[in-house]
Write a protein that holds these residues in place. Structure first.
Motif, mmCIF file in Angstrom:
data_model
loop_
_atom_site.group_PDB
_atom_site.id
_atom_site.type_symbol
_atom_site.label_atom_id
_atom_site.label_comp_id
_atom_site.label_asym_id
_atom_site.label_seq_id
_atom_site.Cartn_x
_atom_site.Cartn_y
_atom_site.Cartn_z
ATOM 1 N N CYS A 322 0.581 -1.424 -0.199
ATOM 2 C CA CYS A 322 0.455 0.224 0.212
ATOM 3 C C CYS A 322 0.827 1.269 -0.288
ATOM 4 O O CYS A 322 2.289 1.339 0.717
ATOM 5 C CB CYS A 322 -0.714 -0.067 1.734
ATOM 6 N N SER A 323 0.660 2.398 -0.406
ATOM 7 C CA SER A 323 0.996 3.934 -1.209
ATOM 8 C C SER A 323 0.274 4.445 0.062
ATOM 9 O O SER A 323 -0.769 4.348 0.080
ATOM 10 C CB SER A 323 1.449 4.145 -2.464
ATOM 11 N N VAL A 324 0.953 5.845 0.758
ATOM 12 C CA VAL A 324 -0.173 6.965 1.038
ATOM 13 C C VAL A 324 0.128 7.654 0.139
ATOM 14 O O VAL A 324 1.182 8.412 -0.275
ATOM 15 C CB VAL A 324 -0.247 6.698 2.775
ATOM 16 N N LEU A 325 -0.749 9.011 0.342
ATOM 17 C CA LEU A 325 -0.647 10.325 -0.583
ATOM 18 C C LEU A 325 -1.848 10.924 0.248
ATOM 19 O O LEU A 325 -2.380 11.223 0.760
ATOM 20 C CB LEU A 325 -1.380 9.993 -2.388
ATOM 21 N N ILE A 326 -1.020 12.103 0.305
ATOM 22 C CA ILE A 326 -1.740 13.141 0.932
ATOM 23 C C ILE A 326 -1.459 14.098 0.177
ATOM 24 O O ILE A 326 -0.419 15.205 0.011
ATOM 25 C CB ILE A 326 -1.078 13.491 2.450
ATOM 26 N N PRO A 327 -2.233 14.659 -0.306
ATOM 27 C CA PRO A 327 -2.179 15.888 -2.071
ATOM 28 C C PRO A 327 -2.025 17.381 -1.943
ATOM 29 O O PRO A 327 -1.204 18.206 -1.661
ATOM 30 C CB PRO A 327 -3.391 15.793 -2.430
ATOM 31 N N PHE A 379 7.299 20.995 6.536
ATOM 32 C CA PHE A 379 6.727 18.967 6.494
ATOM 33 C C PHE A 379 6.283 18.625 7.735
ATOM 34 O O PHE A 379 5.332 18.880 7.695
ATOM 35 C CB PHE A 379 7.337 18.969 5.792
ATOM 36 N N GLY A 380 6.945 18.639 8.450
ATOM 37 C CA GLY A 380 6.473 18.147 9.936
ATOM 38 C C GLY A 380 5.588 18.620 10.574
ATOM 39 O O GLY A 380 4.326 18.053 11.765
ATOM 40 N N LYS A 381 5.128 20.283 10.724
ATOM 41 C CA LYS A 381 4.754 21.204 11.401
ATOM 42 C C LYS A 381 3.246 20.819 10.452
ATOM 43 O O LYS A 381 2.798 21.247 11.103
ATOM 44 C CB LYS A 381 5.118 22.905 11.346
ATOM 45 N N LYS A 382 2.596 20.621 9.149
ATOM 46 C CA LYS A 382 2.270 20.170 8.553
ATOM 47 C C LYS A 382 1.391 19.281 9.585
ATOM 48 O O LYS A 382 -0.237 18.903 9.328
ATOM 49 C CB LYS A 382 2.276 20.443 6.873
ATOM 50 N N ILE A 383 2.774 17.740 9.300
ATOM 51 C CA ILE A 383 1.468 16.719 9.907
ATOM 52 C C ILE A 383 0.808 16.518 11.636
ATOM 53 O O ILE A 383 -0.485 16.643 11.519
ATOM 54 C CB ILE A 383 2.627 16.003 10.072
ATOM 55 N N ASP A 384 1.473 18.030 11.736
ATOM 56 C CA ASP A 384 1.436 18.119 13.648
ATOM 57 C C ASP A 384 -0.368 18.553 13.241
ATOM 58 O O ASP A 384 -0.692 18.573 13.837
ATOM 59 C CB ASP A 384 2.392 18.695 13.913
ATOM 60 N N LYS A 385 -0.504 19.940 12.446
ATOM 61 C CA LYS A 385 -1.709 20.464 12.360
ATOM 62 C C LYS A 385 -3.276 19.368 11.552
ATOM 63 O O LYS A 385 -4.014 19.819 11.982
ATOM 64 C CB LYS A 385 -1.256 21.617 10.926
ATOM 65 N N ILE A 386 -1.909 18.331 10.406
ATOM 66 C CA ILE A 386 -3.042 17.406 10.370
ATOM 67 C C ILE A 386 -3.657 16.792 11.760
ATOM 68 O O ILE A 386 -4.965 16.473 11.691
ATOM 69 C CB ILE A 386 -2.494 16.489 9.467
ATOM 70 N N ILE A 387 -2.640 16.626 12.688
ATOM 71 C CA ILE A 387 -3.459 15.389 14.175
ATOM 72 C C ILE A 387 -3.427 16.198 14.703
ATOM 73 O O ILE A 387 -5.080 15.536 15.094
ATOM 74 C CB ILE A 387 -1.773 14.845 14.832
ATOM 75 N N ALA A 388 -3.890 17.723 15.055
ATOM 76 C CA ALA A 388 -4.113 18.621 16.002
ATOM 77 C C ALA A 388 -5.741 18.355 15.355
ATOM 78 O O ALA A 388 -6.798 19.751 16.065
ATOM 79 C CB ALA A 388 -3.388 19.694 16.183
ATOM 80 N N HIS A 394 -6.855 15.110 2.788
ATOM 81 C CA HIS A 394 -7.024 13.995 2.457
ATOM 82 C C HIS A 394 -6.177 13.187 2.336
ATOM 83 O O HIS A 394 -5.242 13.278 1.742
ATOM 84 C CB HIS A 394 -7.305 14.289 1.063
ATOM 85 N N ILE A 395 -6.703 12.291 2.938
ATOM 86 C CA ILE A 395 -5.718 10.750 3.102
ATOM 87 C C ILE A 395 -5.377 9.458 1.977
ATOM 88 O O ILE A 395 -6.827 9.092 2.079
ATOM 89 C CB ILE A 395 -5.551 9.939 5.145
ATOM 90 N N ILE A 396 -5.572 8.897 1.260
ATOM 91 C CA ILE A 396 -5.605 8.404 0.561
ATOM 92 C C ILE A 396 -4.467 6.851 0.393
ATOM 93 O O ILE A 396 -3.530 6.833 0.535
ATOM 94 C CB ILE A 396 -4.815 8.836 -1.167
ATOM 95 N N LEU A 397 -5.182 5.693 0.748
ATOM 96 C CA LEU A 397 -4.830 5.090 0.645
ATOM 97 C C LEU A 397 -4.896 3.863 -0.817
ATOM 98 O O LEU A 397 -5.481 3.586 -0.649
ATOM 99 C CB LEU A 397 -5.342 3.414 1.988
#
Length: 450
Positions: A322-327, A379-388, A394-397
């Motif tokens: 499985c690949s993971v995409l975050i547009p 990039f790491g700060k954007k991931i933290d914003k998505i988690i919060a 959009h998370i695509i599997l």
């Protein structure tokens, strides 16, 4: 156990240490006296057992002779042979591509199709270099016997001189050329300087080794199954209720460790096998998920629109394919990265952040640049914003094998924020999964005839 291994285990730091600027005093090479193959007098070899973050363990050796000043450097993979071989195809379009770092194992084959040029496996020692360094090394190898050729066969020497000029001209990058590294052991590596974004000029393909490649690597398949015993019908029920434990080695420090395995039924999905390894020596923990079922007839693409922090608690199964995409982040994680995982959406995003930001070898040392470090920090700060829940995404599997899963919190009703698509695999996807070589038609008739 050697002295090096005993000291590493006793100190609780493992045999292979990561290169770090603050660790120079502790990370010293081992020096041994060895014979010089040039003048046959004694020289010295320095060995450094280290680990490339984001990659694997390697042994760096450097030999020098004080008598004839001959020197030699070599890199050997100290990790296990991977389950699949790997092919890196790089389209070199600019001089910046020449600076990409490359780990080439000694069993890897290097080709440049535009020049019909190939460096066969086992003709060069393993190396840690750049694309430009690989070209320079090839030129140096051709130049080595030129004086002899010019004396014995001037015509051949002239052709080799002409070909060397073509190789040297590649470094000007006047025209695009292709560099292909095919490593059946899976231990070679080519840098992606655009991480965490997808590299448009670099293609990584994993494949199943042939019997000949297994033989070259010293691997043998079990041709007989005399030791296999028939399993009673109720053993599947026994497996569902038991946690099996077997011995293995830690992937970090290579010390003896134990792996737990259990068969688990995921509601509204299928059975999976969860494997977890705990190392008492270095404290390393890993978990991996294998699909308990067959490859589905259709691939699966799951798209989730993250609108609320509660989405982070959704159960998630990511198979190895499985690949993971975050547009929104222009990010794509290949199917080979992170392996199989059974976690939550939050756990997956944290693993992605750790893999790209914390464990990225190109964020520290000589490989680091301020622009790259700043880009990865953003990039790491954007991931933290998505988690919060502060940023919609959009998370695509995308799983061509159809063995990945994302929890529907509205089950058995449809999830308004999640879309599940079934699609027919392409020939290339079937080839990556090894399905093109499988015979499924007329199989039962062949068995009955025999």
């Amino acid at each position: 156990m050697s002295v090096i291994e005993e000291e590493g285990v006793r100190g609780g730091k493992g045999v292979f240490r990561e290169i770090c600027a603050e660790d120079d005093v502790d990370l010293q090479p081992t020096e041994i006296e060895s014979l010089c193959m040039n003048c046959y007098k004694n020289g010295s070899t320095r060995l450094l057992l280290t680990k490339i973050p984001f990659f694997k363990e390697i042994i760096i050796s450097s030999f020098t002779c004080p008598h004839c000043n001959w020197s030699n450097t070599e890199v050997q993979s100290a990790g296990r042979i991977q389950e699949q071989g790997v092919t890196y195809t790089l389209k070199v379009r600019s001089k910046q591509d020449l600076n990409r770092e490359v780990v080439k194992a000694d069993c890897a084959t290097t080709t440049i199709p535009e020049l019909d040029f190939e460096i066969p496996a086992y003709t060069q020692k393993g190396s840690l270099s750049t694309v430009e360094g690989l070209i320079d090394r090839a030129v140096a190898g051709l130049e080595q016997d030129q004086p002899v050729r010019q004396a014995t066969d001037p015509e051949v020497a002239a052709k080799i001189d002409e070909f060397m000029q073509k190789l040297k001209k590649l470094k000007d990058v006047e025209n695009e050329f292709t560099l292909v590294i095919n490593d059946p052991s899976g231990n070679s590596f080519v840098e992606n300087p655009f991480a965490p974004q997808k590299d448009e000029v670099l293609t990584v393909t994993q494949y199943k080794r042939t019997a000949e490649q297994d033989a070259q690597l010293g691997l043998k398949e079990n041709e007989t199954k005399e030791e296999e015993e028939e399993t009673p019908g109720n053993d599947i029920e026994t497996l569902r209720n038991e946690v099996l434990v077997f011995n293995t080695n830690c992937p970090e420090c290579n010390a003896p460790a134990s792996t737990n395995m259990k068969l688990v039924q995921i509601p509204h999905f299928k059975e999976v096998i969860i494997m977890a390894t705990n190392c008492d020596n270095c404290g390393h923990r890993t978990n991996e998920v294998k699909s308990g079922g067959a490859t589905e007839e259709l691939g699966t693409r799951i798209t989730l629109r993250v609108t609320d922090p509660s989405d982070m608690s959704r159960d998630l199964l990511k198979s190895e394919t499985c690949s993971v995409l975050i547009p929104e982040l222009e990010f794509e994680l290949g199917m080979a990265a992170l392996g199989g995982k059974f976690t939550t959406l939050e756990g997956l995003l944290k693993d992605i952040k750790e893999l790209i930001v914390s464990k990225n070898p190109f964020t520290c040392g000589d490989s680091s640049t301020p622009e790259r470090a700043e880009k990865l920090e953003i990039f790491g700060k954007k991931i933290d914003k998505i988690i919060a829940g502060e940023m919609e995404a959009h998370i695509i599997l995308n799983d061509p094998a159809g063995n990945s899963y994302l929890q529907n919190v509205y089950a058995p009703d449809p999830d308004p924020e999640m879309k599940i698509e079934k699609y027919k695999r392409t020939f290339e996807q079937n080839d990556d999964l090894g399905l093109n070589d499988m015979k499924i038609e007329g199989y039962r008739e062949d068995i009955s005839d025999s």
